[in-house]
Design an enzyme around this catalytic site. Structure first.
Site, PDB file in Angstrom:
ATOM      1  N   GLY A  41       7.029   6.719  15.324  1.00  0.00           N
ATOM      2  CA  GLY A  41       6.597   6.658  13.757  1.00  0.00           C
ATOM      3  C   GLY A  41       5.441   7.482  13.394  1.00  0.00           C
ATOM      4  N   GLY A  43       3.807   7.058  10.133  1.00  0.00           N
ATOM      5  CA  GLY A  43       3.025   6.581   9.036  1.00  0.00           C
ATOM      6  C   GLY A  43       1.472   6.579   9.276  1.00  0.00           C
ATOM      7  N   LEU A  44       0.875   5.921   8.515  1.00  0.00           N
ATOM      8  CA  LEU A  44      -0.633   5.940   8.716  1.00  0.00           C
ATOM      9  C   LEU A  44      -1.028   5.612  10.089  1.00  0.00           C
ATOM     10  CD1 LEU A  44      -2.137   4.310   5.585  1.00  0.00           C
ATOM     11  CD2 LEU A  44      -2.143   6.651   6.277  1.00  0.00           C
ATOM     12  N   GLY A  46       0.886   5.638  13.196  1.00  0.00           N
ATOM     13  CA  GLY A  46       1.472   6.729  14.000  1.00  0.00           C
ATOM     14  C   GLY A  46       0.842   8.066  13.979  1.00  0.00           C
ATOM     15  N   HIS A 267       4.617 -10.589  -2.248  1.00  0.00           N
ATOM     16  CA  HIS A 267       3.899  -9.925  -3.045  1.00  0.00           C
ATOM     17  C   HIS A 267       3.937 -10.374  -4.556  1.00  0.00           C
ATOM     18  CE1 HIS A 267       1.162  -6.713  -4.909  1.00  0.00           C
ATOM     19  NE2 HIS A 267       0.845  -6.188  -3.759  1.00  0.00           N
ATOM     20  N   ARG A 338      -2.545 -13.058  -2.175  1.00  0.00           N
ATOM     21  CA  ARG A 338      -1.145 -12.915  -2.653  1.00  0.00           C
ATOM     22  C   ARG A 338      -0.240 -14.311  -2.692  1.00  0.00           C
ATOM     23  NH1 ARG A 338      -0.311  -6.917   0.085  1.00  0.00           N
ATOM     24  NH2 ARG A 338      -1.484  -5.674  -1.536  1.00  0.00           N
ATOM     25  N   HIS A 408       7.276  -8.186   0.926  1.00  0.00           N
ATOM     26  CA  HIS A 408       6.473  -7.028   0.848  1.00  0.00           C
ATOM     27  C   HIS A 408       6.034  -6.589   2.363  1.00  0.00           C
ATOM     28  CE1 HIS A 408       3.625  -4.092  -0.338  1.00  0.00           C
ATOM     29  NE2 HIS A 408       2.539  -4.645   0.147  1.00  0.00           N
ATOM     30  N   GLU A 432       1.535  -2.156  11.424  1.00  0.00           N
ATOM     31  CA  GLU A 432       2.353  -3.370  10.885  1.00  0.00           C
ATOM     32  C   GLU A 432       3.269  -4.052  11.911  1.00  0.00           C
ATOM     33  OE1 GLU A 432       5.231  -4.893   7.011  1.00  0.00           O
ATOM     34  OE2 GLU A 432       4.567  -2.707   7.291  1.00  0.00           O
ATOM     35  N   LEU A 448      -3.459  -0.620   5.024  1.00  0.00           N
ATOM     36  CA  LEU A 448      -3.845   0.888   5.399  1.00  0.00           C
ATOM     37  C   LEU A 448      -5.028   0.862   6.325  1.00  0.00           C
ATOM     38  CD1 LEU A 448      -3.838   2.301   1.759  1.00  0.00           C
ATOM     39  CD2 LEU A 448      -1.953   2.040   3.520  1.00  0.00           C
TER      40      LEU A 448
END
Length: 646
Positions: A41, A43-44, A46, A267, A338, A408, A432, A448
């Site tokens: 991964g 993303g942020l 990884g 969401h 949310r 979401h 996540e 994030l």
């Protein structure tokens, strides 16, 4: 049960992380060069982990199924990232961020992990500023903040409506620097299909090259999963089309425990569904709730007239508008968490006050434009307004947006201890795809924060505590029997799917399954529907394995084959989600059982019986999963019913 060892350090809460770092085992620079780490991964979580581990001197292999790490779903995060810096001098602190996160998660998250998250949050902002992330700034040049749901302070740092993209570019740049230095090797268009376990430890992965179909083996002294959530199980969600839960599901089947699978986030500010053949949903940032006001008509006949296009929003005078969040939750207004905002929107629409198709409410900026001026609104939210205009063909400066809740984020995921290690030694889960920080509901702008905290500031410490005992372990040959068996299993599954040659497309099965999951385990759940759904899922699984049709072959680029493997896993994940929702006889956060609610429709927790993490163990395809419990205790927070009214 013996595997539920949280490894939480002893001592006062505010000293746990400092004490851990001061006493952990270390790996010296010469030995780091001998150790291989696999990161799945980009993303942020990884990308930041790969960059940090490469900077430390480890040999890192990082994998993504996209053609570039910059396409990771993290780019879709719009509104901002939380941090307890108190730049606005409005009373924020590490403790208050910790408190808001625990409360927002409805007292179902682990206290020690959440405090550590709040503690390192400020360092994330410093790191990202140093990387050149263009955060918004105030007139004096200081970083600007705005508010998000579930908090009464402004602690969210942002880059207009592109925060996720800008943060990912920062992490991507840091990772590419290490690739250029030779400490990180990047593998694109590769999907992890299995984990290799040798002598009880994670020692590698098996992947499929999505361009050629080749099955490949890769060794690592440790494996880090950073593959995001499984919200696409619902078919319609705000997640990217390629987002999937297959990596963590393979880990679950190999012995990693799965925690709180039914905890998924709804969401409240999504563009409503507009057709039967829609493939995904688009999110409008929660940051819009800072200046936008949410309302529906007070009279059902007005709502009906709007739905029938006899009236428009302009025909509803101010006195006939129900700003229902401000009415029900005066202390927080439009900035309630949310889950609360989502259920309130559903309640209004179910009662007949919805606009548009009936499943929508207004998010109106007319007051903000009058108060602040259109230029200020354009500066804060311009790209979001532009996106809405392009998708809906309606100018949100002149007309209120229409929004409705949607799937979401996943708070559930692989169970991890304080070190972010799963129940498989050497297998870590970050971002996540683990369960650890958000409880039953994630506060906005915290995804994030968690991803970058795990990758930059937590995993680089904790993984050394494990690898320090592994420096004499040689690189295991890829011809090892465990690699051969894992590859054989992957090939057999692919061959089985390709040979079905039925009549039904993968998307047809996924859409049918996802709609059923949404109806029974989405915003509301109840025992009768959940029990019925378990049986219906068994029928859908049988239909999948007997009647799907995958065109092409497995020795080429074949998106339908990719989808088939992921949907097969989604069906099994969905079954575990429903089982988990059925076992948790309470309402908390995003998990709302209609049998357990207060007189005014709020979630009713059962702290006596369910103040725990539900931890599921796979016992094989022919046996029901086993349920374990990790008890939760709060020594630094007073447990109480969530109140956003006072």
């Amino acid at each position: 049960m013996e595997k539920i060892n949280t490894k939480i350090p002893k001592g006062p809460l505010e000293e746990k992380w400092a004490h851990y770092k001061a006493t952990q085992k270390l790996v010296n620079p010469a030995n780091k060069r001998k150790l291989d780490i696999i990161v799945v991964g980009t993303g942020l979580a990884g990308a930041s982990a790969a960059a940090s581990l490469g900077e430390l001197g480890f040999n890192v292999k990082v994998f993504c199924y996209q053609d570039s790490p910059r396409r990771a779903h993290s780019i879709a995060a719009q509104g901002g990232i939380n941090a307890a810096k108190n730049y606005t001098n409005d009373g924020d602190s590490v403790y208050r961020l910790f408190y808001d996160t625990i409360k927002g998660g409805d007292y179902r998250s682990r206290e020690s992990n959440v405090y550590r998250l709040a503690e390192v949050s400020g360092s994330i902002i410093d790191q990202c500023v140093a990387q050149g992330v263009p955060f918004a700034r105030d007139y004096g040049g200081l970083l600007e903040n705005r508010s998000f749901g579930g908090a009464q302070v402004s602690r969210t740092f942002y880059a207009r409506g592109q925060t996720g993209q800008q943060l990912l570019l920062g992490a991507y740049g840091a990772m590419m620097r290490q690739i250029n230095k030779g400490t990180v090797a990047l593998y694109i268009r590769m999907e992890m299909l299995d984990i290799v376990i040798i002598d009880g430890k994670a020692r590698g992965i098996v992947t499929r090259n999505l361009l050629t179909g080749n099955i490949e083996r890769h060794f690592g002294h440790a494996v880090v999963l950073a593959t995001g959530g499984y919200g696409r199980a619902f078919f319609l969600s705000t997640m990217a089309m390629g987002s999937n839960g297959s990596a963590i599901w393979q880990a679950y089947k190999k012995g990693a425990y799965f925690a709180n699978p039914s905890f998924v986030q709804i969401h409240p500010t999504c563009i409503p569904v507009h057709g039967d053949y829609q493939s995904k949903l688009t999110l409008m940032s929660e940051s819009l709730r800072n200046d936008g006001r949410i309302w529906v008509p007070k009279k059902k006949e007005d709502a009906e007239a709007i739905r029938n296009r006899i009236k428009s929003h302009r025909d509803i005078p101010e006195s006939e508008r129900d700003y229902y969040l401000e009415r029900r939750y005066p202390a927080f207004g439009n900035l309630v968490p949310r889950d609360v905002a989502s259920r309130a929107a559903k309640e209004r629409c179910d009662a007949g006050y919805g606009v548009g198709s009936g499943l929508a409410v207004y998010l109106d900026f007319s007051d903000a434009v009058k108060r602040l001026g259109i230029d200020t609104i354009r500066e804060r939210y311009g790209n979001l307004f532009q996106m809405y205009d392009k998708l809906v063909d309606e100018d949100p400066y002149q007309n209120p947006m229409m929004i409705y809740p949607a799937i979401h984020y996943c708070m559930g995921g692989l169970w991890v201890d304080y070190e972010l290690m799963t129940t498989i030694p050497g297998l870590y889960s970050i971002g996540e795809c683990n369960f650890s920080d958000h409880g039953a509901n994630r506060l906005g702008a915290s995804a994030l924060m968690q991803g970058l905290a795990d990758g930059y500031f937590i995993l680089p410490y904790t993984i050394q505590n494990y690898l320090a005992d592994d420096i004499l372990t040689p690189k295991i040959p890829l011809e090892h029997h465990a690699f051969e068996m894992a590859e054989k299993s992957v090939k057999e599954k692919i061959t089985k799917m390709m040979q079905i040659r039925g009549k039904t497309s993968v998307d047809t099965i996924h859409r049918k399954f996802g709609l059923l999951l949404w109806e029974t385990a989405g915003m509301e759940r109840n025992r009768q529907d959940l029990e019925k759904t378990i049986q219906e899922f068994k029928a859908l699984k049988e239909e999948f394995w007997s009647d799907i049709r995958i065109p092409g072959n497995d020795h080429e680029l074949n998106p339908e084959l990719e989808k088939a493997g992921r949907v097969a896993d989604f069906i099994e994940i969905g079954a575990l989600m429903v089982r988990d929702a059925l076992s948790r006889e309470e309402s908390c956060g995003g998990h709302f059982r209609t049998e357990y609610q207060t007189e005014d429709g709020e979630a009713m927790r059962n702290d006596n019986d369910f103040m725990h993490v539900a931890v599921w163990e796979c016992r094989g395809p022919d046996h029901e999963p086993a349920l374990h419990e990790e008890s939760l205790s709060y020594e630094n927070i007073k447990i109480q019913t969530r109140d956003y009214k006072h």
